[in-house]
Design a protein around this motif. Structure first.
Motif, PDB file in Angstrom:
ATOM      1  N   CYS A 193      14.967 -11.609  -3.292  1.00  0.00           N
ATOM      2  CA  CYS A 193      16.300 -10.945  -2.570  1.00  0.00           C
ATOM      3  C   CYS A 193      15.837 -10.757  -1.065  1.00  0.00           C
TER       4      CYS A 193
ATOM      5  N   ALA B 266      -7.003  -7.433   7.281  1.00  0.00           N
ATOM      6  CA  ALA B 266      -6.827  -5.796   7.467  1.00  0.00           C
ATOM      7  C   ALA B 266      -6.381  -5.217   6.095  1.00  0.00           C
ATOM      8  N   GLU B 267      -6.851  -4.066   5.635  1.00  0.00           N
ATOM      9  CA  GLU B 267      -6.283  -3.350   4.338  1.00  0.00           C
ATOM     10  C   GLU B 267      -4.779  -2.809   4.777  1.00  0.00           C
ATOM     11  N   VAL B 268      -4.790  -2.438   5.926  1.00  0.00           N
ATOM     12  CA  VAL B 268      -3.391  -1.701   6.715  1.00  0.00           C
ATOM     13  C   VAL B 268      -3.241  -2.118   7.851  1.00  0.00           C
TER      14      VAL B 268
ATOM     15  N   SER C 199      -7.205  -0.859  -8.272  1.00  0.00           N
ATOM     16  CA  SER C 199      -6.593   0.173  -7.386  1.00  0.00           C
ATOM     17  C   SER C 199      -7.119   1.644  -7.203  1.00  0.00           C
ATOM     18  N   ASN C 200      -7.590   2.043  -6.223  1.00  0.00           N
ATOM     19  CA  ASN C 200      -7.949   3.430  -5.842  1.00  0.00           C
ATOM     20  C   ASN C 200      -6.503   4.182  -5.471  1.00  0.00           C
TER      21      ASN C 200
ATOM     22  N   GLY D 206       7.201  -2.260  -3.093  1.00  0.00           N
ATOM     23  CA  GLY D 206       5.770  -2.063  -3.093  1.00  0.00           C
ATOM     24  C   GLY D 206       5.538  -0.637  -3.689  1.00  0.00           C
TER      25      GLY D 206
ATOM     26  N   GLY E 195      12.125  -3.359  -0.065  1.00  0.00           N
ATOM     27  CA  GLY E 195      10.519  -3.134  -0.295  1.00  0.00           C
ATOM     28  C   GLY E 195      10.375  -2.636  -1.775  1.00  0.00           C
TER      29      GLY E 195
ATOM     30  N   ILE F  32      -3.678  -6.258  -6.064  1.00  0.00           N
ATOM     31  CA  ILE F  32      -4.994  -6.500  -5.466  1.00  0.00           C
ATOM     32  C   ILE F  32      -6.026  -5.165  -5.020  1.00  0.00           C
TER      33      ILE F  32
ATOM     34  N   GLY G 268       8.221   2.049  -2.040  1.00  0.00           N
ATOM     35  CA  GLY G 268       9.676   1.839  -2.411  1.00  0.00           C
ATOM     36  C   GLY G 268       9.871   2.036  -4.029  1.00  0.00           C
TER      37      GLY G 268
ATOM     38  N   PHE H 277       9.534  -6.820   9.110  1.00  0.00           N
ATOM     39  CA  PHE H 277      11.017  -6.308   8.882  1.00  0.00           C
ATOM     40  C   PHE H 277      11.278  -4.816   9.189  1.00  0.00           C
TER      41      PHE H 277
ATOM     42  N   SER I 288      10.009 -10.893  -2.389  1.00  0.00           N
ATOM     43  CA  SER I 288       8.881 -11.603  -3.178  1.00  0.00           C
ATOM     44  C   SER I 288       9.543 -11.705  -4.436  1.00  0.00           C
TER      45      SER I 288
ATOM     46  N   THR J 101       9.050  -1.597   3.517  1.00  0.00           N
ATOM     47  CA  THR J 101       8.743  -2.873   3.832  1.00  0.00           C
ATOM     48  C   THR J 101       7.095  -2.839   3.945  1.00  0.00           C
ATOM     49  N   GLY J 102       6.610  -1.901   4.244  1.00  0.00           N
ATOM     50  CA  GLY J 102       4.970  -1.818   4.522  1.00  0.00           C
ATOM     51  C   GLY J 102       4.759  -2.256   5.990  1.00  0.00           C
TER      52      GLY J 102
HETATM   53  P1  FDA Z   1       3.609  -2.458   0.407  1.00  0.00           P
HETATM   54  O1  FDA Z   1       3.048  -3.433   1.385  1.00  0.00           O
HETATM   55  O2  FDA Z   1       2.907  -1.742  -0.798  1.00  0.00           O
HETATM   56  O3  FDA Z   1       5.075  -3.083  -0.108  1.00  0.00           O
HETATM   57  C1  FDA Z   1       5.968  -3.375   0.885  1.00  0.00           C
HETATM   58  C2  FDA Z   1       7.052  -4.272  -0.064  1.00  0.00           C
HETATM   59  O4  FDA Z   1       7.808  -4.708   0.920  1.00  0.00           O
HETATM   60  C3  FDA Z   1       6.319  -5.606  -0.613  1.00  0.00           C
HETATM   61  O5  FDA Z   1       6.505  -5.619  -1.645  1.00  0.00           O
HETATM   62  C4  FDA Z   1       6.729  -6.731   0.366  1.00  0.00           C
HETATM   63  O6  FDA Z   1       7.048  -7.968  -0.505  1.00  0.00           O
HETATM   64  C5  FDA Z   1       7.974  -5.974   0.777  1.00  0.00           C
HETATM   65  N1  FDA Z   1       8.572  -6.873   1.860  1.00  0.00           N
HETATM   66  C6  FDA Z   1       8.029  -6.867   2.938  1.00  0.00           C
HETATM   67  N2  FDA Z   1       9.028  -7.611   3.998  1.00  0.00           N
HETATM   68  C7  FDA Z   1       9.933  -7.727   3.268  1.00  0.00           C
HETATM   69  C8  FDA Z   1      11.261  -8.202   3.555  1.00  0.00           C
HETATM   70  N3  FDA Z   1      11.624  -8.970   4.782  1.00  0.00           N
HETATM   71  N4  FDA Z   1      12.353  -8.195   2.868  1.00  0.00           N
HETATM   72  C9  FDA Z   1      12.239  -7.631   1.579  1.00  0.00           C
HETATM   73  N5  FDA Z   1      10.952  -6.943   1.186  1.00  0.00           N
HETATM   74  C10 FDA Z   1      10.122  -7.039   1.858  1.00  0.00           C
HETATM   75  N6  FDA Z   1      -4.670   1.715  -0.264  1.00  0.00           N
HETATM   76  C11 FDA Z   1      -5.153   2.791  -1.353  1.00  0.00           C
HETATM   77  O7  FDA Z   1      -4.817   3.838  -0.913  1.00  0.00           O
HETATM   78  N7  FDA Z   1      -6.107   2.326  -2.149  1.00  0.00           N
HETATM   79  C12 FDA Z   1      -6.511   1.064  -2.133  1.00  0.00           C
HETATM   80  O8  FDA Z   1      -7.482   0.780  -3.337  1.00  0.00           O
HETATM   81  C13 FDA Z   1      -6.208  -0.080  -1.468  1.00  0.00           C
HETATM   82  N8  FDA Z   1      -6.682  -1.295  -1.625  1.00  0.00           N
HETATM   83  C14 FDA Z   1      -5.906  -2.010  -0.442  1.00  0.00           C
HETATM   84  C15 FDA Z   1      -6.589  -3.534  -0.858  1.00  0.00           C
HETATM   85  C16 FDA Z   1      -5.900  -4.438   0.006  1.00  0.00           C
HETATM   86  C17 FDA Z   1      -6.538  -5.841  -0.061  1.00  0.00           C
HETATM   87  C18 FDA Z   1      -4.881  -4.220   0.708  1.00  0.00           C
HETATM   88  C19 FDA Z   1      -4.282  -5.096   1.795  1.00  0.00           C
HETATM   89  C20 FDA Z   1      -4.783  -2.864   0.808  1.00  0.00           C
HETATM   90  C21 FDA Z   1      -5.045  -1.759   0.223  1.00  0.00           C
HETATM   91  N9  FDA Z   1      -4.537  -0.587   0.171  1.00  0.00           N
HETATM   92  C22 FDA Z   1      -5.147   0.283  -0.517  1.00  0.00           C
HETATM   93  C23 FDA Z   1      -3.656  -0.103   1.056  1.00  0.00           C
HETATM   94  C24 FDA Z   1      -2.153  -0.156   0.335  1.00  0.00           C
HETATM   95  O9  FDA Z   1      -1.986  -1.171  -0.371  1.00  0.00           O
HETATM   96  C25 FDA Z   1      -0.941  -0.041   1.331  1.00  0.00           C
HETATM   97  O10 FDA Z   1      -1.058   1.267   2.202  1.00  0.00           O
HETATM   98  C26 FDA Z   1       0.376   0.143   0.279  1.00  0.00           C
HETATM   99  O11 FDA Z   1       0.679  -0.744  -0.198  1.00  0.00           O
HETATM  100  C27 FDA Z   1       1.479   0.746   1.393  1.00  0.00           C
HETATM  101  O12 FDA Z   1       2.466   0.905   0.546  1.00  0.00           O
HETATM  102  P2  FDA Z   1       4.013   0.486   1.131  1.00  0.00           P
HETATM  103  O13 FDA Z   1       4.930   0.459  -0.179  1.00  0.00           O
HETATM  104  O14 FDA Z   1       4.396   1.125   2.355  1.00  0.00           O
HETATM  105  O15 FDA Z   1       4.195  -1.144   1.561  1.00  0.00           O
END
Ligand code: FDA
Length: 407
Positions: free
Chosen positions: A129, A351-353, A50-51, A12, A10, A44, A15, A180, A35, A167-168
């Motif tokens: 990958c 949902a944002e989360v 980004s906040n 993100g 992951g 996004i 990670g 995942f 991805s 992987t969020g």
């Molecule tokens: P994150 O989702 O960032 O990363 C997970 C990664 O794992 C991704 O790159 C994905 O491709 C990868 N992955 C998933 N499954 C996989 C698999 N099977 N194999 C390999 N890779 C895999 N929060 C905040 O604090 N301020 C903000 O402004 C916002 N705004 C916001 C807007 C929108 C539209 C959304 C949807 C969400 C937000 N958030 C937010 C929430 C914030 O984006 C979120 O909580 C964090 O990105 C979580 O970080 P992670 O690294 O845990 O997961």
């Protein structure tokens, strides 16, 4: 076979951040993602700016079965620490509302910063990958560590001493969210708190919502609450009417606490005493009720409300000084204590989360290592869910940092 000290699945927020810190601590790190692009959610987030944190963070801003769990990591990597990093990279930012920090230019600046930190730590990155299988062996075939993992990926088999799952959650599947992390937890018999959409708009059944659908697009500050008297939660934030229900920051916040089948309570005029105002107006005003009300709440809302219910509809046709006390009180009550029960949410699509996730009772609050040796979970995949306002990213940074130092 490829060999690394740490593999992070992951790329993100959590990670990439963890990878950069671990690499700079001297570990040989691979971060992989299915991805094409890294960190789509950062890209996004916050309307593209980004906040990325909130200056006022405490464990009270997070929801978890164990509300104290996040404390340790949050105190070891604070918003000020992240702000220092952002400044070091020359990224301009500003505070918008209630301690929320946003990039001045673009969320892309943050992604570039995380990638530069990874590069500084010599982190290797593979994407796209996918991981097919994970195997655990209690003693390493190379004899240099107590346990190890073998990961079958579509770029070959990888050996590592520590495996970090970043992987969020399930939100926004169209940009790569998968289950995942939950599947890995299940493979190693680690319990989950049932995931559910959070920070999400609430919906109502079409018929009961019909009178309010015409308000779609209207936004106003409200007090919004849910829960029983003993454990109620409330926010003063903006609410947005939509065609299908309610959205806006106040509704997103309360949605994380809302339980299916229970009501939410709204005060649509939180800064005025409506009953008192209307009763005073009765002795001095000849305006129609709706017009009098329009001085206190948006006029579209006033019109919709006075059009509801036979009593109000009847009295509304007359000036406020001719309306009955009972009708005026009922109107004030309905606006300031509007109770309604959503039928559902807009789901993971909006949902944002994701609330819930890997149960924190099997994770170390110091290192995020699970009871399965060498297996770590960071970021949103864990049962730690922040409020709206930069808290979820702060958890990604703080949990990533704690993990990197525990590897
Ligand atoms: P994150 O989702 O960032 O990363 C997970 C990664 O794992 C991704 O790159 C994905 O491709 C990868 N992955 C998933 N499954 C996989 C698999 N099977 N194999 C390999 N890779 C895999 N929060 C905040 O604090 N301020 C903000 O402004 C916002 N705004 C916001 C807007 C929108 C539209 C959304 C949807 C969400 C937000 N958030 C937010 C929430 C914030 O984006 C979120 O909580 C964090 O990105 C979580 O970080 P992670 O690294 O845990 O997961």
């Amino acid at each position: 076979m490829h060999s690394f000290d740490v593999v992070i699945v992951g790329a993100g927020a959590a990670g990439l951040f963890c990878a950069g810190v671990a690499g700079q601590l001297g570990l040989k790190v691979l971060v992989l993602d299915h991805s094409e692009k890294v960190a789509e959610k950062i890209r996004i987030s916050g309307g593209g700016r980004s906040n990325f944190t909130n200056m006022d963070v405490s464990a009270a801003n997070f929801i978890s079965e164990n509300p104290r769990f996040a404390k340790s990591a949050l105190s070891r990597y604070t918003p000020a620490d992240f702000v220092a990093l952002v400044k070091k990279h020359g990224i301009a930012f500003h505070e918008k509302h209630k301690g929320q920090l946003f990039c001045d230019r673009s969320a892309e600046d943050l992604i570039a910063m995380l990638l530069a930190e990874c590069a500084a730590g010599g982190v290797e990155r593979w994407q796209p990958c996918s991981v097919k299988n994970i195997r655990f062996s209690a003693s390493s075939p190379h004899g240099n560590c107590a346990s190890s993992y073998e990961i079958d990926s579509d770029r070959g088999t990888i050996h590592c001493a520590a495996l970090v799952i970043a992987t969020g959650g399930l939100s926004i599947p169209k940009i790569g969210a998968t289950d995942f992390g939950y599947r890995v937890a299940k493979q190693f018999n680690l319990p989950l708190i049932t995931p559910r959409p959070a920070l999400v708009p609430l919906t109502f059944d079409e018929t009961s919502w019909a009178p309010f659908a015409e308000l779609s697009g209207l936004s106003l500050p409200v007090d919004i609450a849910t829960g029983s008297k003993k454990s109620s939660m409330s926010f003063r934030e903006d609410l947005l009417f939509t065609h299908r229900g309610l959205s806006g920051p106040g509704v997103l916040q309360i949605s994380s606490y809302w339980a299916e089948g229970t009501p939410i309570r709204l005060n649509l005029a939180p800064t005025v005493d409506l009953a008192q105002h209307l009763s005073q107006a009765k002795s001095s005003s000849r305006k129609r009720v709706a017009n009098e009300l329009a001085g206190l709440v948006p006029s579209r809302l006033a019109d919709t409300w006075v059009n509801q219910g036979p009593t109000w509809g009847h009295d509304w046709q007359r000036p406020v000084n001719e309306a009955s006390d009972k009708a005026l009180n009922a109107l004030a009550e309905r606006l300031s204590r509007w109770e309604l029960t959503p039928t559902g949410t807009e789901g993971y699509r909006k949902a944002e989360v994701t609330a819930g996730g890997v149960d924190t009772k099997v994770l170390s609050s110091q290192t995020l290592e699970s009871q399965q040796p060498g297996l770590f979970f960071i970021g949103e995949v864990t049962d730690v869910t922040g409020w709206l306002g930069g808290y979820n990213f702060q958890w990604a940074w703080a949990s990533g940092f704690a993990c990197a130092h525990g590897l």
